[in-house]
Design an enzyme around this catalytic site. Structure first.
Site, mmCIF file in Angstrom:
data_model
loop_
_atom_site.group_PDB
_atom_site.id
_atom_site.type_symbol
_atom_site.label_atom_id
_atom_site.label_comp_id
_atom_site.label_asym_id
_atom_site.label_seq_id
_atom_site.Cartn_x
_atom_site.Cartn_y
_atom_site.Cartn_z
ATOM 1 N N GLU A 103 0.914 -1.078 0.062
ATOM 2 C CA GLU A 103 -0.035 0.107 0.055
ATOM 3 C C GLU A 103 0.808 1.415 -0.078
ATOM 4 O O GLU A 103 0.513 2.338 -0.741
ATOM 5 C CB GLU A 103 -0.894 -0.005 1.149
ATOM 6 N N LYS A 147 -11.779 3.467 1.243
ATOM 7 C CA LYS A 147 -10.787 2.577 0.597
ATOM 8 C C LYS A 147 -11.487 1.574 -0.291
ATOM 9 O O LYS A 147 -11.899 0.508 0.237
ATOM 10 C CB LYS A 147 -9.724 2.256 1.325
#
Length: 121
Positions: free
Chosen positions: A21, A99
């Site tokens: 990420e 997200k």
């Protein structure tokens, strides 16, 4: 109370706990609701009587695309704090930070954090 909504803004950031990420980054979707008294703006048609949502968008872009955080909660808290500090006409803020593609197995549309700060009726 009156509200200004900035709906589903999209940014690319590097927040997350997992190494991929912070290296690859990912999309984030953000909706802000701003509690503001809009009566004077409505009566006078003057920008100084309201919140310039283009400037709010710029602040959001700076935060979400800025310094990486591990947690969505930390990004959302920073957004709420900055909005309340930088725009004194705002009495309250609701942050919905999504997200859409977290790197976790399973079938779901997204994960999100929602928080409210200040006066939000």
């Amino acid at each position: 109370m009156d509200y200004i909504h900035l709906n589903e803004m999209e940014f690319y950031g590097y927040h997350g706990v997992f190494a991929e990420e912070t290296k690859l980054g990912q999309r984030f979707r953000l909706t802000l609701s701003l509690a503001v008294d809009l009566k004077q703006a409505g009566e006078t048609d003057e920008l100084k009587q309201t919140v310039h949502y283009g400037e709010v968008y710029g602040l959001c872009k700076d935060v979400v695309e800025g310094e990486p955080k591990k947690l969505l909660e930390a990004v959302a808290e920073q957004l709420a704090s900055r909005v309340m500090e930088d725009f004194p006409l705002i009495k309250g803020v609701r942050v919905l930070l999504v997200k859409p593609d977290p790197p976790i197995p399973g079938y779901y549309k997204s994960v999100a954090v929602e928080l409210t700060r200040g006066i939000f009726v």
